[in-house]
Design a protein around this motif. Structure first.
Motif: not given
Length: 296
Positions: A160-177
């Motif tokens: 985890d280099l980026v995931y924990a530092a971003v907002s909830h919605r950005v995390q979910r976009v990362i998960d979907m992509v």
């Protein structure tokens, strides 16, 4: 690019016909006493037509779920329950592996026996080297059948280099992509490799991924079962075709859970931070053991 889009849309449209035709004519591909039916099963299991039936089903469920979120939550809960049930059952293979290894050591070092015979009424006896090689099967069962379960439980190792530092919605976009770009294509590629890898060790003439249906039907005239029973050593394990079945199972379970993870990520994106982890059925060590959970 336009030709590719037209090709994809035409295959999506044909998926409805292909699905209902297959369901209404099961004898054409499920009657394995008919060599042509077996050849059709082999062909369609790794075909473009089968892929677009699955892909179109994913699109339909997604579209309905966008309209009815409760329906999509039901799909997520059902698929995660399936992953948990399969994983919790397959995890017992780890215990069997340990017990079997213990028996092998006892028979070799204590009783100095060259074979191990197990069974109640109908004994099953093989050379010790057979049982030693067969240990890999239990390990493969744990890996292939518990992969989705481990994902649901949050047990896979992550960098985890980026995931924990971003907002909830950005995390979910990362998960979907990640589900669409990484998990699904990897599962499809593994399935395509594993499917023909499996059947090349079950039947002859050996099918190829480049064979068209008419060529496989022509080969079916000489088709016969030839299940692989050759071990790596003279008295070694003779059921290596089971590993190939597990490879296909692994790919299917990863693809199914990629769909479930995409839908969960979308729902958590839409409903906000309060929905994070909603309905997740995670194992627990019991009251007072919370500090140890998640450390494995």
């Amino acid at each position: 690019m336009w030709d590719g889009l037209v090709w994809a849309l035409s295959n999506v449209a044909m998926a409805f016909y292909n699905f209902f035709y297959a369901v209404s004519h099961p004898g054409l591909w499920l009657d394995w006493s008919n060599k042509e039916a077996l050849s059709r099963f082999v062909y369609y299991g790794g075909s473009v037509e089968f892929f677009f039936v699955i892909f179109t089903t994913f699109l339909i469920i997604t579209a309905v779920g966008v309209w009815k979120n409760n329906f999509l939550w039901g799909c997520v809960r059902g698929l995660e329950a399936f992953a948990n049930a399969a994983g919790r059952f397959a995890a017992w293979a780890g215990l069997i592996m340990v017990l079997q290894q213990t028996v092998i050591v006892l028979m070799q070092r204590i009783f100095a026996r060259p074979d191990v015979v197990l069974g109640f009424g109908i004994p099953v006896g093989f050379d010790v080297s057979w049982w030693s090689e067969e240990l890999k099967l239990w390990n493969a069962i744990v890996v292939a059948m518990c992969v989705s379960y481990t994902f649901v439980q949050g047990g896979h190792v992550r960098v985890d280099l980026v995931y924990a530092a971003v907002s909830h919605r950005v995390q979910r976009v990362i998960d979907m992509v990640g589900s669409v770009i990484f998990m699904m294509p990897l599962a499809v590629i593994t399935w395509m490799y594993g499917w023909y890898f499996l059947w090349r060790h079950l039947i002859v003439p050996k099918p190829s991924a480049s064979d068209q249906l008419d060529r496989l039907l022509m080969k079916s005239r000489a088709l016969r079962w030839n299940v692989e029973t050759i071990g790596f050593s003279a008295n070694g394990f003779t059921g290596y075709f089971l590993f190939k079945i597990l490879l296909v199972t692994f790919a299917g379970m990863v693809f199914i859970h990629a769909c479930a993870f995409f839908w969960r990520s979308y729902l958590e994106y839409k409903e906000g931070p309060d929905s994070a982890g909603r309905f997740v059925d995670r194992d627990t060590l019991g009251e007072g053991e919370e500090a140890y959970e998640g450390t494995h």
